[in-house]
Structure formats: C-alpha cells, structure tokens
Design a protein around this motif. Structure first.
Motif, mmCIF file in Angstrom:
data_model
loop_
_atom_site.group_PDB
_atom_site.id
_atom_site.type_symbol
_atom_site.label_atom_id
_atom_site.label_comp_id
_atom_site.label_asym_id
_atom_site.label_seq_id
_atom_site.Cartn_x
_atom_site.Cartn_y
_atom_site.Cartn_z
ATOM 1 N N GLY A 55 13.658 -21.396 -19.887
ATOM 2 C CA GLY A 55 14.672 -20.452 -20.332
ATOM 3 C C GLY A 55 14.274 -19.822 -21.646
ATOM 4 N N SER A 56 15.196 -19.080 -22.232
ATOM 5 C CA SER A 56 14.905 -18.374 -23.475
ATOM 6 C C SER A 56 14.584 -19.325 -24.620
ATOM 7 C CB SER A 56 16.094 -17.486 -23.864
ATOM 8 O OG SER A 56 17.268 -18.264 -24.031
ATOM 9 N N ASN A 57 15.120 -20.541 -24.573
ATOM 10 C CA ASN A 57 14.870 -21.529 -25.619
ATOM 11 C C ASN A 57 14.027 -22.697 -25.128
ATOM 12 O OD1 ASN A 57 16.436 -19.993 -27.374
ATOM 13 N ND2 ASN A 57 18.301 -21.142 -26.944
ATOM 14 N N THR A 58 13.445 -22.561 -23.934
ATOM 15 C CA THR A 58 12.542 -23.586 -23.392
ATOM 16 C C THR A 58 11.394 -22.872 -22.699
ATOM 17 O OG1 THR A 58 14.420 -25.079 -23.022
ATOM 18 C CG2 THR A 58 12.354 -25.636 -21.933
ATOM 19 N N TRP A 59 10.299 -22.653 -23.414
ATOM 20 C CA TRP A 59 9.168 -21.915 -22.859
ATOM 21 C C TRP A 59 8.205 -22.827 -22.111
ATOM 22 C CZ3 TRP A 59 7.581 -18.125 -27.400
ATOM 23 C CH2 TRP A 59 8.693 -17.341 -27.725
ATOM 24 N N GLY A 143 17.692 -5.695 -24.608
ATOM 25 C CA GLY A 143 18.632 -6.644 -24.028
ATOM 26 C C GLY A 143 19.269 -6.200 -22.728
ATOM 27 N N CYS A 144 18.662 -5.248 -22.006
ATOM 28 C CA CYS A 144 19.261 -4.752 -20.763
ATOM 29 C C CYS A 144 19.327 -5.837 -19.693
ATOM 30 C CB CYS A 144 18.497 -3.539 -20.247
ATOM 31 S SG CYS A 144 16.829 -3.911 -19.629
ATOM 32 N N GLY A 145 18.369 -6.759 -19.709
ATOM 33 C CA GLY A 145 18.388 -7.873 -18.773
ATOM 34 C C GLY A 145 17.822 -7.583 -17.400
ATOM 35 N N TYR A 146 17.240 -6.395 -17.180
ATOM 36 C CA TYR A 146 16.695 -6.074 -15.859
ATOM 37 C C TYR A 146 15.583 -7.055 -15.450
ATOM 38 C CZ TYR A 146 18.979 -1.480 -16.294
ATOM 39 O OH TYR A 146 19.888 -0.463 -16.444
ATOM 40 N N CYS A 147 14.850 -7.560 -16.424
ATOM 41 C CA CYS A 147 13.729 -8.445 -16.136
ATOM 42 C C CYS A 147 14.173 -9.807 -15.612
ATOM 43 C CB CYS A 147 12.876 -8.650 -17.387
ATOM 44 S SG CYS A 147 13.804 -9.254 -18.824
ATOM 45 N N VAL A 148 15.398 -10.218 -15.938
ATOM 46 C CA VAL A 148 15.862 -11.563 -15.582
ATOM 47 C C VAL A 148 15.917 -11.763 -14.074
ATOM 48 C CG1 VAL A 148 17.744 -13.221 -15.797
ATOM 49 C CG2 VAL A 148 17.090 -11.824 -17.769
ATOM 50 N N PRO A 149 16.633 -10.912 -13.312
ATOM 51 C CA PRO A 149 16.646 -11.105 -11.859
ATOM 52 C C PRO A 149 15.347 -10.680 -11.189
ATOM 53 C CG PRO A 149 17.919 -9.157 -12.415
ATOM 54 C CD PRO A 149 17.550 -9.815 -13.716
ATOM 55 N N ILE A 156 12.219 -15.858 -17.100
ATOM 56 C CA ILE A 156 12.674 -15.107 -18.264
ATOM 57 C C ILE A 156 14.200 -15.138 -18.361
ATOM 58 C CG2 ILE A 156 12.795 -12.865 -17.100
ATOM 59 C CD1 ILE A 156 11.431 -11.709 -19.668
ATOM 60 N N GLU A 157 14.700 -15.153 -19.583
ATOM 61 C CA GLU A 157 16.142 -15.301 -19.803
ATOM 62 C C GLU A 157 16.528 -14.621 -21.105
ATOM 63 O OE1 GLU A 157 19.125 -19.070 -19.393
ATOM 64 O OE2 GLU A 157 17.584 -19.254 -20.955
ATOM 65 N N LYS A 158 17.767 -14.127 -21.165
ATOM 66 C CA LYS A 158 18.291 -13.543 -22.394
ATOM 67 C C LYS A 158 18.821 -14.654 -23.285
ATOM 68 C CE LYS A 158 20.887 -9.921 -22.132
ATOM 69 N NZ LYS A 158 21.973 -9.009 -21.710
ATOM 70 N N ALA A 165 15.562 -10.745 -24.404
ATOM 71 C CA ALA A 165 14.873 -11.612 -23.444
ATOM 72 C C ALA A 165 13.710 -12.327 -24.118
ATOM 73 C CB ALA A 165 14.369 -10.791 -22.263
ATOM 74 N N PHE A 166 13.514 -13.591 -23.736
ATOM 75 C CA PHE A 166 12.440 -14.393 -24.301
ATOM 76 C C PHE A 166 11.754 -15.197 -23.198
ATOM 77 C CE2 PHE A 166 15.173 -13.598 -27.874
ATOM 78 C CZ PHE A 166 14.333 -13.538 -28.984
ATOM 79 N N LYS A 167 10.458 -15.456 -23.389
ATOM 80 C CA LYS A 167 9.687 -16.319 -22.500
ATOM 81 C C LYS A 167 8.359 -16.641 -23.168
ATOM 82 C CE LYS A 167 6.873 -13.111 -19.834
ATOM 83 N NZ LYS A 167 5.630 -13.838 -20.216
ATOM 84 N N CYS A 168 7.558 -17.469 -22.491
ATOM 85 C CA CYS A 168 6.222 -17.831 -22.982
ATOM 86 C C CYS A 168 5.358 -16.595 -23.199
ATOM 87 C CB CYS A 168 5.549 -18.759 -21.965
ATOM 88 S SG CYS A 168 3.760 -18.902 -22.116
ATOM 89 N N THR A 169 4.644 -16.568 -24.305
ATOM 90 C CA THR A 169 3.694 -15.490 -24.592
ATOM 91 C C THR A 169 2.252 -15.937 -24.392
ATOM 92 O OG1 THR A 169 3.438 -16.065 -26.932
ATOM 93 C CG2 THR A 169 5.287 -14.628 -26.351
#
Length: 286
Positions: A55-59, A143-149, A156-158, A165-169
């Motif tokens: 998630g956003s806080n667990t990459w 923050g549109c969130g289109y990437c999440v679904p 990926i998660e907001k 949105a955040f995820k592993c880089t």
C-alpha cells in the motif's frame, strides 16, 4: 535484451525458497524512503504478519503463509523429510510445529513491462525511468487516483494523509548513485536479488532447475515470462505454491490492453455521426 538508452533494464528476482520472514526489507525500505508507519505493530490476528498487503505506506510486504504439510506417510510412502534448500535454521515462526510449513515471500511493485498505471496517469506523474522502472513523481501527482484501479496487482494506493499516490520506486535515488535498493542490501539470505533483468531471469531459471533436481517439483517462476499478460515483470518471483496462495493474481493482464481498440471504435463512431449530421444538414438546405 531490454535497454533504455545505454542502460540495461534493472529489476528484482525474489527467491521465496530462502526467505526467512525477518522483515529486514520492510524496515530498510521504510527507513531509506521515509515511508510512514502503516497502523502500528499490532498483529492482524490471522498470522505473524502485521502489514497485511502492499500500500501507500507499505512498499515492501513480507507475507506469512501457514500451511498444513502434505503427509507422505498417509499416502503409504516413507517420510524422507524436507529437502535441504540451504536455508539456515533461524527459528522461523512455527518451524517446530508438527505438520505445518511456512511460505514466506517479500512482495513489491512489479514494475510491469506494460504498466497500466502509466497509461492512465493524466499528469505524467508516473514515468518510466532510464532503468526501466516505474516511478511516481510526487510533486506532479494530483491525487486523481486513476492509477489505483488500473494496477492488476493492487500495488499502488493513495495516501490518506495527503491524497497522492505512492508505491515502490525501486530506490530510484540509490540507483542513480550506483547503489542497490535498500531492501536488497538489507536481505540477509539474498532472497531479494537486484541486477540486470536478463541476467536475473537466467539465474532464476537455473535456481528452479536446481530445486526440481533437489526434489522440489512445485518450484515455479512468477512474472518472469515476457509473453504474459503484462509483458513480464521487472520484479518477479520464485514461488513454492500457486500464486493465489501468496495473494498474487494467477493470470495478471494489463488493464488498459483494450484501450487502443476502444479509441479506434470511438473514432469510427464519431466519424459516422459527423457524416450523418453533415448529410442531414445538407439535405435540409436543399
């Protein structure tokens, strides 16, 4: 070989057969990238896990899967014991429990070859780096969130605290400095291996063959095939059971695969409507 300019594509090969569930990768990821805590240290009540999913806080997320062992005695076969996989005895949870085996796997963003999150991002916040990885630029994300679904893996998660949105880089900043990602650096058993993707695929093929020859026929690769539904993953895995056991989709497909055909049909329809309107207008004038 997949290359981006003069730079070969880089990635992860995670060999779950030697993962000991220490969670050093999770800690290193959070520490290096400044990722906030994800709900404290309380266990989830279903395993020794305390993060549950990416998630956003667990990459990086280390999954703990507890399974009953398949008894060879019940089948009238001698119990020869588990094959020696070269894993050190470090006191993993439940290892002394009779009839139980533990599957552990450090999950991460797959950095897909065909990344749907890139396709749907309207601001260009998500981009493909020179290393072939997929990164979110936080100063551009709206923050549109289109990437999440759009992500077939649910990675990926907001982040609730600011909506972006955040995820592993894949530790993009470390790669630029010639360093390996923090999670791979911290892994004590080399379960997480970092390097050129083509070399990692060759290494993984050899590892699977070795396990098969050692009496582990269930060993398989996940995300290694460039011909799969996402064109192969930049972070792929050696698993000891079906993908669903680890919480992974069995047949992931890039969710935007039908967009070109949809846009083509839309364009044809629009052209037809425009032609009909023009004919109607000309007919009325006559």
């Amino acid at each position: 070989m997949a290359e981006y300019g003069d730079q070969p594509r880089m990635g992860f090969f995670t060999d779950t057969s030697v993962c000991i569930g220490c969670k050093a990768c999770e800690v290193a990821c959070k520490e290096w990238n400044g990722v906030p805590e994800a709900g404290g240290l309380d266990l989830l009540g279903m395993s020794y896990d305390n993060t549950g999913a990416l998630g956003s806080n667990t990459w990086r997320h280390v999954a703990f899967v507890e399974q009953p062992k398949k008894s060879t005695v019940d089948l009238g076969m001698p119990d020869l014991g588990a094959p020696d996989l070269g894993v050190p005895d470090v006191g993993a949870p439940g290892q002394d429990e009779p009839g139980v085996r533990w599957l552990m796997s450090s999950d991460v963003c797959k950095h897909c070859t065909h990344a749907a999150c890139l396709d749907v991002c309207p601001t260009g916040s998500l981009f493909r780096t020179e290393f072939g990885t997929v990164v979110v630029q936080q100063d551009i994300c709206n923050g549109c969130g289109y990437c999440v679904p759009a992500c077939p893996y649910g990675v990926i998660e907001k982040r609730e605290s600011d909506g972006r949105a955040f995820k592993c880089t894949l530790c993009y900043d470390r790669l630029g400095a010639g360093l390996e990602p923090a999670c791979a650096k911290a892994c004590p058993t080399d379960s997480i291996q970092f390097g050129e993707l083509d070399e990692l695929r060759e290494r993984a093929d050899e590892r699977v063959q070795t396990l098969h020859e050692s009496g582990v026929p269930e060993a398989r690769l996940y995300g290694r095939d460039p011909e799969d539904g996402v064109g192969g993953d930049g972070a792929f895995f050696l698993l000891l059971d079906e993908p669903e056991v680890y919480g992974l989709p069995p047949d992931p497909v890039v969710t935007t695969r039908d967009l070109p055909a949809m846009w083509k049909r839309a364009a044809v329809t629009a052209a037809g409507v425009a032609a009909a309107l023009a004919a109607s207008f000309l007919g009325r004038r006559r």
